[in-house]
Design a protein around this motif. Structure first.
Motif, mmCIF file in Angstrom:
data_model
loop_
_atom_site.group_PDB
_atom_site.id
_atom_site.type_symbol
_atom_site.label_atom_id
_atom_site.label_comp_id
_atom_site.label_asym_id
_atom_site.label_seq_id
_atom_site.Cartn_x
_atom_site.Cartn_y
_atom_site.Cartn_z
ATOM 1 N N UNK A 482 2.210 55.844 -54.491
ATOM 2 C CA UNK A 482 1.068 56.051 -55.387
ATOM 3 C C UNK A 482 1.019 57.496 -55.865
ATOM 4 N N UNK A 483 1.319 58.432 -54.957
ATOM 5 C CA UNK A 483 1.302 59.833 -55.345
ATOM 6 C C UNK A 483 2.324 60.113 -56.433
ATOM 7 N N UNK A 484 3.559 59.671 -56.243
ATOM 8 C CA UNK A 484 4.596 59.940 -57.236
ATOM 9 C C UNK A 484 4.365 59.142 -58.527
ATOM 10 N N UNK A 485 3.778 57.980 -58.397
ATOM 11 C CA UNK A 485 3.462 57.175 -59.572
ATOM 12 C C UNK A 485 2.221 57.700 -60.282
ATOM 13 N N UNK A 486 1.416 58.502 -59.533
ATOM 14 C CA UNK A 486 0.168 59.081 -60.025
ATOM 15 C C UNK A 486 -0.798 58.001 -60.496
ATOM 16 N N UNK A 487 -0.887 56.978 -59.666
ATOM 17 C CA UNK A 487 -1.831 55.888 -59.929
ATOM 18 C C UNK A 487 -2.075 55.132 -58.637
ATOM 19 N N UNK A 488 -3.286 54.620 -58.484
ATOM 20 C CA UNK A 488 -3.624 53.813 -57.313
ATOM 21 C C UNK A 488 -2.762 52.559 -57.298
ATOM 22 N N UNK A 489 -2.223 52.240 -56.112
ATOM 23 C CA UNK A 489 -1.391 51.042 -55.955
ATOM 24 C C UNK A 489 -2.025 50.155 -54.892
ATOM 25 N N UNK A 490 -2.807 49.164 -55.306
ATOM 26 C CA UNK A 490 -3.482 48.298 -54.322
ATOM 27 C C UNK A 490 -2.499 47.390 -53.600
ATOM 28 N N UNK A 491 -2.938 46.882 -52.469
ATOM 29 C CA UNK A 491 -2.130 45.923 -51.719
ATOM 30 C C UNK A 491 -2.245 44.533 -52.328
ATOM 31 N N UNK A 492 -1.165 43.781 -52.249
ATOM 32 C CA UNK A 492 -1.166 42.397 -52.735
ATOM 33 C C UNK A 492 -1.408 41.469 -51.553
ATOM 34 N N UNK A 493 -2.531 40.777 -51.570
ATOM 35 C CA UNK A 493 -2.818 39.799 -50.527
ATOM 36 C C UNK A 493 -2.266 38.424 -50.893
ATOM 37 N N UNK A 494 -2.220 38.146 -52.191
ATOM 38 C CA UNK A 494 -1.666 36.884 -52.701
ATOM 39 C C UNK A 494 -0.716 37.228 -53.838
ATOM 40 N N UNK A 495 0.444 36.594 -53.838
ATOM 41 C CA UNK A 495 1.434 36.857 -54.882
ATOM 42 C C UNK A 495 1.158 35.980 -56.100
ATOM 43 N N UNK A 496 1.274 36.587 -57.271
ATOM 44 C CA UNK A 496 1.030 35.873 -58.518
ATOM 45 C C UNK A 496 2.215 36.025 -59.450
ATOM 46 N N UNK A 497 2.517 34.973 -60.184
ATOM 47 C CA UNK A 497 3.637 34.985 -61.113
ATOM 48 C C UNK A 497 3.424 36.053 -62.186
ATOM 49 N N UNK A 498 4.485 36.814 -62.432
ATOM 50 C CA UNK A 498 4.445 37.815 -63.475
ATOM 51 C C UNK A 498 4.085 39.213 -63.014
ATOM 52 N N UNK A 499 3.508 39.366 -61.814
ATOM 53 C CA UNK A 499 3.135 40.707 -61.372
ATOM 54 C C UNK A 499 4.311 41.406 -60.698
#
Length: 530
Positions: A482-499
């Motif tokens: 997240x730091x290097x991307x400079x954006x919040x990266x939430x956790x995925x609890x459920x996987x969804x097509x396309x993400x």
């Protein structure tokens, strides 16, 4: 004419003698300065942040600046109650001056560790003379544990600075009973509480209780503890932030910080960080490299812990930390650093008692051997690892090149040469080995380890940032992403097509059909296809 020539010659000789004397007097100071540079500052910002701790502190600081909230810390959009606020403030200040990068985030820790070393120098020099003071500072600057913690964008270097300053003033109060020492110790403890919490009160109070009791000064200790001015200092320095945080977050702050990250951390292993009663025995051996042999020699003086007030105080300080964290539920190597400062002084005081060449030079040779063996061990054991993540991480071929290996081998030969040098005092040679080890570990080993473990995480983050990909993490706790991307990266609890998800290669079987966007060193950035 002859008299004029003789006068000029005598003047030149006098100047040369004075200059030589000044240079000789400056040698210990220059040695400590070099030790500080190699141990703490050399290549400080030249390698990626380590997860989880460095990544978590750094991303929380980035989010603090982004939100403009300087009271509550957040990590990936979620409340973070792990540590108090002071380290985040200092990192935010450093980032504001030097930019949002590894150097700026690690600089507060490096400066705090340098202050820690200077505090050791001032304290020891006054009590045991200049030679012992410089030796203690040199040992502190080049000990492996300090080299590691002093280069980390975390809170522990700052805490150790305040613990050392508090304990030094508590000792001064033991032997001189001046009120200013007592009050100043409260200031350092209050800053420690603002850095890492109640442990900054626990260690000084409990360790000094044992030392004061053995010295027959329990009444003086009790008087210091009941000092209303001391408690007022604590409330004024640390109280405002704790009050503001409670007013903003209420019971969640009490539950998250005090109960979970302090009480639960002691009574049970938190986040899987457990260990037996002897956990800190091998930890001490490793943290004190390359001076482990000197420590073992100094340990023989433990039965004389009541020989002087200083001996009593230093041994009680170390032993309390060692025993307390040995019985604590959660065990982490850096906890022992809270009691390592007295060992620097004890080793310096007993450095001339070390007469065994192998006890002196075995540890630095071991440390250098580990550095030299690092790429070979990865090459041998990497392909044999059963877990795909570790197999891919250790099998990266572009991390360590020929120049790295030549430099490591040359440093190893230099250490071996110092060890085998005949008819020369052990301590100066051991000090020389320590400088070489600090250069090897900070300049070679740490960057190589970071490149193996964290390099792919940084590369994946920069790719995601450039492509502006919305990413979530799947079973992979790497806040530096997240730091290097400079954006919040939430956790995925459920996987969804396309993400798009960031995960480890040993989790791929659970993802179903994917399109791999990046894969290196066990780090995978993938789009879910089904």
């Amino acid at each position: 004419m002859r008299n004029d020539a003789a006068l000029r010659m005598n003047g030149a000789r006098a100047l040369w003698t004075a200059a030589r004397g000044t240079a000789m007097q400056a040698r210990p100071l220059l040695a400590v300065a070099l030790a500080l540079y190699l141990g703490l500052f050399f290549r400080l910002g030249d390698f990626p942040l380590f997860d989880v701790d460095e990544g978590a502190f750094s991303e929380a600081t980035r989010e603090m600046l982004e939100r403009g909230d300087f009271v509550t810390t957040w990590l990936n959009g979620e409340l973070r109650f792990d540590k108090p606020i002071l380290t985040y403030w200092l990192q935010a200040l450093s980032v504001s001056w030097f930019g949002l990068d590894e150097f700026a985030l690690r600089l507060p820790s490096a400066l705090a560790s340098a202050g820690w070393v200077v505090a050791v120098l001032v304290f020891t020099r006054r009590l045991a003379g200049e030679a012992a003071g410089y030796a203690a500072a040199f040992i502190a600057a080049t000990t492996l544990g300090v080299t590691v913690i002093g280069r980390g964008a975390i809170a522990d270097a700052l805490l150790n600075l305040f613990l050392a300053l508090a304990m030094f003033d508590i000792y001064r109060y033991l032997v001189e009973a001046r009120v200013r020492y007592r009050r100043r110790a409260w200031v350092w403890m209050a800053l420690g509480v603002l850095t890492k919490g109640p442990v900054a009160l626990l260690v000084p109070a409990a360790a000094s209780l044992a030392a004061y009791t053995l010295q027959g000064q329990l009444a003086r200790w009790w008087k210091a503890l009941r000092d209303p001015a001391g408690w007022l200092i604590l409330l004024v320095v640390a109280g405002p932030w704790y009050l503001l945080e409670y007013l903003e977050q209420g019971q969640a702050f009490i539950d998250g910080f005090f109960l979970r990250h302090n009480v639960e951390r002691f009574v049970a292993p938190l986040q899987g960080h457990g260990g037996g009663l002897l956990y800190y025995v091998p930890v001490a051996v490793l943290l004190l490299l390359p001076y482990t042999g000197l420590f073992l020699r100094a340990l023989r003086e433990l039965p004389r812990l009541r020989a002087t007030p200083l001996d009593t105080f230093l041994w009680c300080w170390f032993l309390f930390v060692f025993l307390f964290f040995s019985i604590a539920g959660t065990k982490l190597p850096h906890y022992l650093l809270y009691g390592i400062t007295p060992l620097f002084i004890l080793m310096a005081l007993h450095r001339h008692l070390l007469t065994s060449r192998w006890l002196a030079f075995g540890p630095p040779l071991l440390l250098m051997g580990l550095v030299v063996a690092l790429p070979h061990a990865a090459r041998i054991f990497g392909p044999r690892a059963r877990n795909p993540y570790y197999r891919e991480m250790l099998s990266q071929a572009d991390v360590v090149g020929a120049e790295w290996q030549i430099a490591a081998a040359a440093l190893m030969l230099c250490v071996l040469g110092l060890a085998l040098m005949p008819r020369s005092p052990l301590w100066p040679r051991l000090a020389g080995c320590a400088l070489l080890c600090a250069f090897a570990f900070g300049g070679l080993a740490l960057p190589a380890i970071a490149a193996l473990q964290q390099g792919p995480v940084k590369e994946a983050a920069l790719l995601a940032r450039a492509a502006r990909l919305p990413v979530r993490t799947w079973q992979f706790n790497v806040p530096s992403f997240s730091f290097y991307r400079q954006a919040v990266t939430p956790r995925a609890d459920v996987l969804r097509k396309g993400e798009v998800v960031l995960t480890r290669s040993d989790e791929l079987a659970r993802l179903g059909e994917i399109a791999v966007l990046y894969r290196k060193g066990g780090v995978v950035l993938a789009r879910i296809e089904s």
